[in-house]
Design a protein around this motif. Structure first.
Motif, PDB file in Angstrom:
ATOM      1  N   ILE A  34      58.574  20.970 122.507  1.00 51.94           N
ATOM      2  CA  ILE A  34      57.680  20.499 122.022  1.00 51.94           C
ATOM      3  C   ILE A  34      57.151  20.034 120.821  1.00 51.94           C
ATOM      4  CG2 ILE A  34      55.664  20.146 123.685  1.00 51.94           C
ATOM      5  CD1 ILE A  34      57.026  20.529 126.215  1.00 51.94           C
ATOM      6  N   VAL A  35      56.582  19.362 120.243  1.00 53.18           N
ATOM      7  CA  VAL A  35      55.835  19.033 119.478  1.00 53.18           C
ATOM      8  C   VAL A  35      54.335  18.916 119.812  1.00 53.18           C
ATOM      9  CG1 VAL A  35      55.578  18.588 117.031  1.00 53.18           C
ATOM     10  CG2 VAL A  35      57.755  19.349 118.098  1.00 53.18           C
ATOM     11  N   LEU A  36      53.144  19.233 119.309  1.00 55.85           N
ATOM     12  CA  LEU A  36      51.943  18.460 119.406  1.00 55.85           C
ATOM     13  C   LEU A  36      51.507  18.731 118.973  1.00 55.85           C
ATOM     14  CD1 LEU A  36      50.607  21.844 121.746  1.00 55.85           C
ATOM     15  CD2 LEU A  36      51.893  19.442 122.494  1.00 55.85           C
ATOM     16  N   ILE A  37      50.208  17.841 118.803  1.00 53.73           N
ATOM     17  CA  ILE A  37      49.811  16.725 117.324  1.00 53.73           C
ATOM     18  C   ILE A  37      48.223  16.337 117.953  1.00 53.73           C
ATOM     19  CG2 ILE A  37      49.657  14.925 115.594  1.00 53.73           C
ATOM     20  CD1 ILE A  37      53.036  15.146 115.837  1.00 53.73           C
ATOM     21  N   HIS A  38      47.751  17.159 116.589  1.00 56.09           N
ATOM     22  CA  HIS A  38      45.478  16.701 117.065  1.00 56.09           C
ATOM     23  C   HIS A  38      45.572  15.693 116.538  1.00 56.09           C
ATOM     24  CE1 HIS A  38      44.621  17.800 113.212  1.00 56.09           C
ATOM     25  NE2 HIS A  38      45.102  18.640 112.998  1.00 56.09           N
ATOM     26  N   ALA A  76      53.573  13.081 107.669  1.00 56.21           N
ATOM     27  CA  ALA A  76      55.310  13.619 106.976  1.00 56.21           C
ATOM     28  C   ALA A  76      54.858  14.957 107.484  1.00 56.21           C
ATOM     29  CB  ALA A  76      54.787  13.735 105.542  1.00 56.21           C
ATOM     30  N   ALA A  77      53.975  15.242 108.201  1.00 52.36           N
ATOM     31  CA  ALA A  77      53.277  16.658 107.806  1.00 52.36           C
ATOM     32  C   ALA A  77      54.524  16.830 109.752  1.00 52.36           C
ATOM     33  CB  ALA A  77      52.145  17.141 108.388  1.00 52.36           C
ATOM     34  N   ALA A  78      54.427  15.557 109.941  1.00 48.64           N
ATOM     35  CA  ALA A  78      54.973  15.934 111.754  1.00 48.64           C
ATOM     36  C   ALA A  78      56.928  15.258 111.667  1.00 48.64           C
ATOM     37  CB  ALA A  78      54.281  14.412 112.996  1.00 48.64           C
ATOM     38  N   ARG A  79      56.865  15.153 110.653  1.00 48.55           N
ATOM     39  CA  ARG A  79      58.522  14.713 110.941  1.00 48.55           C
ATOM     40  C   ARG A  79      58.755  16.491 110.377  1.00 48.55           C
ATOM     41  NH1 ARG A  79      58.398   8.812 107.989  1.00 48.55           N
ATOM     42  NH2 ARG A  79      58.483   7.373 109.602  1.00 48.55           N
ATOM     43  N   ARG A  80      57.780  16.822 109.148  1.00 47.58           N
ATOM     44  CA  ARG A  80      58.719  18.271 108.515  1.00 47.58           C
ATOM     45  C   ARG A  80      58.060  19.594 109.432  1.00 47.58           C
ATOM     46  NH1 ARG A  80      53.881  18.484 105.747  1.00 47.58           N
ATOM     47  NH2 ARG A  80      54.716  17.803 103.703  1.00 47.58           N
ATOM     48  N   VAL A  81      58.192  18.814 110.587  1.00 45.00           N
ATOM     49  CA  VAL A  81      58.213  19.679 112.130  1.00 45.00           C
ATOM     50  C   VAL A  81      59.094  19.547 112.788  1.00 45.00           C
ATOM     51  CG1 VAL A  81      56.961  20.993 113.841  1.00 45.00           C
ATOM     52  CG2 VAL A  81      55.306  20.498 111.876  1.00 45.00           C
ATOM     53  N   ILE A  82      58.644  18.834 112.894  1.00 39.93           N
ATOM     54  CA  ILE A  82      60.071  17.842 113.606  1.00 39.93           C
ATOM     55  C   ILE A  82      61.228  18.521 113.356  1.00 39.93           C
ATOM     56  CG2 ILE A  82      62.008  16.041 114.313  1.00 39.93           C
ATOM     57  CD1 ILE A  82      59.155  14.255 114.785  1.00 39.93           C
ATOM     58  N   ALA A  83      61.707  18.378 112.439  1.00 36.69           N
ATOM     59  CA  ALA A  83      63.175  18.291 111.097  1.00 36.69           C
ATOM     60  C   ALA A  83      63.230  20.097 111.553  1.00 36.69           C
ATOM     61  CB  ALA A  83      62.796  18.440 109.895  1.00 36.69           C
ATOM     62  N   GLN A  84      62.344  21.176 111.931  1.00 38.04           N
ATOM     63  CA  GLN A  84      62.651  21.911 111.861  1.00 38.04           C
ATOM     64  C   GLN A  84      63.336  22.549 113.590  1.00 38.04           C
ATOM     65  OE1 GLN A  84      62.552  24.640 109.760  1.00 38.04           O
ATOM     66  NE2 GLN A  84      61.728  22.409 108.315  1.00 38.04           N
ATOM     67  N   GLN A  85      63.384  21.929 114.793  1.00 36.33           N
ATOM     68  CA  GLN A  85      63.671  21.966 116.061  1.00 36.33           C
ATOM     69  C   GLN A  85      64.872  21.702 116.246  1.00 36.33           C
ATOM     70  OE1 GLN A  85      60.340  22.853 117.515  1.00 36.33           O
ATOM     71  NE2 GLN A  85      59.552  22.624 115.847  1.00 36.33           N
ATOM     72  N   ASP A  86      65.654  22.488 117.339  1.00 36.99           N
ATOM     73  CA  ASP A  86      67.024  22.171 117.303  1.00 36.99           C
ATOM     74  C   ASP A  86      66.858  21.158 118.755  1.00 36.99           C
ATOM     75  OD1 ASP A  86      68.053  23.723 115.554  1.00 36.99           O
ATOM     76  OD2 ASP A  86      67.350  25.630 116.359  1.00 36.99           O
ATOM     77  N   GLY A  87      68.086  20.586 118.509  1.00 37.05           N
ATOM     78  CA  GLY A  87      67.739  19.420 120.297  1.00 37.05           C
ATOM     79  C   GLY A  87      67.077  19.150 119.833  1.00 37.05           C
ATOM     80  N   PRO A  88      66.726  18.206 121.973  1.00 33.10           N
ATOM     81  CA  PRO A  88      65.735  17.188 121.986  1.00 33.10           C
ATOM     82  C   PRO A  88      63.908  17.696 122.055  1.00 33.10           C
ATOM     83  CG  PRO A  88      66.857  17.816 124.011  1.00 33.10           C
ATOM     84  CD  PRO A  88      67.625  18.427 122.444  1.00 33.10           C
ATOM     85  N   VAL A  89      63.578  16.131 121.439  1.00 28.83           N
ATOM     86  CA  VAL A  89      62.168  17.038 121.281  1.00 28.83           C
ATOM     87  C   VAL A  89      61.334  15.938 121.906  1.00 28.83           C
ATOM     88  CG1 VAL A  89      60.533  16.483 119.561  1.00 28.83           C
ATOM     89  CG2 VAL A  89      62.480  18.217 118.624  1.00 28.83           C
ATOM     90  N   ILE A  90      60.197  16.548 122.694  1.00 26.60           N
ATOM     91  CA  ILE A  90      59.444  15.355 123.307  1.00 26.60           C
ATOM     92  C   ILE A  90      58.005  15.683 122.427  1.00 26.60           C
ATOM     93  CG2 ILE A  90      58.037  15.124 124.764  1.00 26.60           C
ATOM     94  CD1 ILE A  90      60.661  15.214 125.510  1.00 26.60           C
ATOM     95  N   LEU A  91      57.679  14.124 121.566  1.00 28.80           N
ATOM     96  CA  LEU A  91      56.388  14.333 120.140  1.00 28.80           C
ATOM     97  C   LEU A  91      55.209  13.946 121.958  1.00 28.80           C
ATOM     98  CD1 LEU A  91      56.183  14.382 117.575  1.00 28.80           C
ATOM     99  CD2 LEU A  91      57.193  12.580 117.262  1.00 28.80           C
ATOM    100  N   VAL A  92      54.040  15.039 120.763  1.00 31.21           N
ATOM    101  CA  VAL A  92      52.725  14.554 121.864  1.00 31.21           C
ATOM    102  C   VAL A  92      51.949  14.756 120.794  1.00 31.21           C
ATOM    103  CG1 VAL A  92      51.006  15.487 123.013  1.00 31.21           C
ATOM    104  CG2 VAL A  92      53.362  16.106 123.654  1.00 31.21           C
ATOM    105  N   GLY A  93      50.988  13.646 121.225  1.00 27.50           N
ATOM    106  CA  GLY A  93      49.578  13.486 119.956  1.00 27.50           C
ATOM    107  C   GLY A  93      48.566  12.844 120.919  1.00 27.50           C
ATOM    108  N   HIS A  94      47.173  13.340 120.586  1.00 21.83           N
ATOM    109  CA  HIS A  94      46.019  13.373 121.464  1.00 21.83           C
ATOM    110  C   HIS A  94      45.143  12.460 120.389  1.00 21.83           C
ATOM    111  CE1 HIS A  94      41.703  14.732 121.108  1.00 21.83           C
ATOM    112  NE2 HIS A  94      42.224  14.488 122.955  1.00 21.83           N
ATOM    113  N   SER A  95      44.063  11.751 120.669  1.00 27.69           N
ATOM    114  CA  SER A  95      43.771  10.448 120.001  1.00 27.69           C
ATOM    115  C   SER A  95      44.029  10.106 118.934  1.00 27.69           C
ATOM    116  CB  SER A  95      42.245  11.537 119.837  1.00 27.69           C
ATOM    117  OG  SER A  95      41.064  10.646 119.529  1.00 27.69           O
TER     118      SER A  95
END
Length: 254
Positions: A34-38, A76-95
């Motif tokens: 799970i990747v969280l974005i403020h 780009a900052a979000a993609r940088r973190v997504i690239a570090q993940q193994d397997g499927p990702v749930i991407l979460v954003g606030h506001s």
């Protein structure tokens, strides 16, 4: 007898030595990351309550600390973190983070999107067009000379977190992370919600994002909607409820 006792002691010593050198079993990682974005005006620490719930439940969680300097920089900052993940990702954003996940969510690793009181722009649309600022909150914004935006500290509690303790909103008001006004005028080149499942949390007491506009965006995107009686700061005031929606998205991927 002495020989037998000596042999037994030697065997026990060997067993203890082997046990001491053994590596502890490593639990299998959760299948979904799970990747969280403020959003604007806050930083990733706002996710702490949600993070604690998700990690306690066994999920691997990463938090993006995007600079809020330009839409391209934030994606780009979000993609940088997504690239570090193994397997499927749930991407979460606030506001405003909703615009970021809409663009960055086209990454093949991303399997579902969760919008938390968030913008859901379409291709060719800006954040400002998708959800114009509410007039009663927009008047409290204070631009800097170099094009960044703050929220009047005296109005932070009312506009962002009316359901948060006063001491907490006082701190948040004076720890704001200003956002470049230009990010709200950047046109999206992709809309991940068009091809991937999405979930939307509507904060019914939101003074920053009009709940009716949020409902309209969620309906357009075909998102599964959960309404929570909370302010725009729902990720802070209702971490359990927000985490429950994220986990539902993760179970959908499983």
């Amino acid at each position: 007898m002495a020989t037998t006792r000596k042999s037994l002691m030697t065997m026990m010593a060997f067993m203890f030595a082997a046990a001491a050198g053994a590596q502890p079993a490593v639990p299998a990682p959760a299948a979904v990351s799970i990747v969280l974005i403020h959003g604007a005006l806050i930083d990733g620490s706002a996710w702490r309550g949600v993070y604690d719930v998700l990690t306690k439940d066994g999920y691997r969680v990463s938090i993006v600390q995007q600079p809020l300097t330009a839409f391209g920089d934030d994606v780009a900052a979000a993609r940088r973190v997504i690239a570090q993940q193994d397997g499927p990702v749930i991407l979460v954003g606030h506001s405003y983070g909703g615009a970021i996940i809409t663009e960055a969510g086209t990454d093949p690793k991303v399997k579902a999107l969760v919008y938390v009181a968030a913008l859901q722009p379409d291709v060719g649309e800006t954040s400002a067009e998708a959800a114009p600022a509410r007039p009663d909150a927009a008047k409290d914004l204070r631009p800097s000379q170099d094009g960044f935006v703050f929220l009047d500290p005296a109005r932070f509690a009312a506009d962002f977190g009316a359901d948060l303790p006063q001491a907490q909103t006082e701190f948040l008001a004076h720890a704001q992370m200003p956002v470049s006004g230009a990010v709200f005028n950047a046109k999206l080149t992709a809309a991940a919600w068009r091809t991937k499942p999405s979930y939307a949390i509507i904060a019914t007491e939101d003074r920053a994002l009009d709940p009716d506009r949020a409902r309209w965006m969620a309906k357009r995107a075909g998102s599964q909607v959960t309404e929570i009686k909370a302010s725009h700061g729902v990720l802070i005031s209702q971490p359990q409820a927000v985490a429950a929606v994220i986990e539902a998205a993760a179970r959908g991927v499983d």
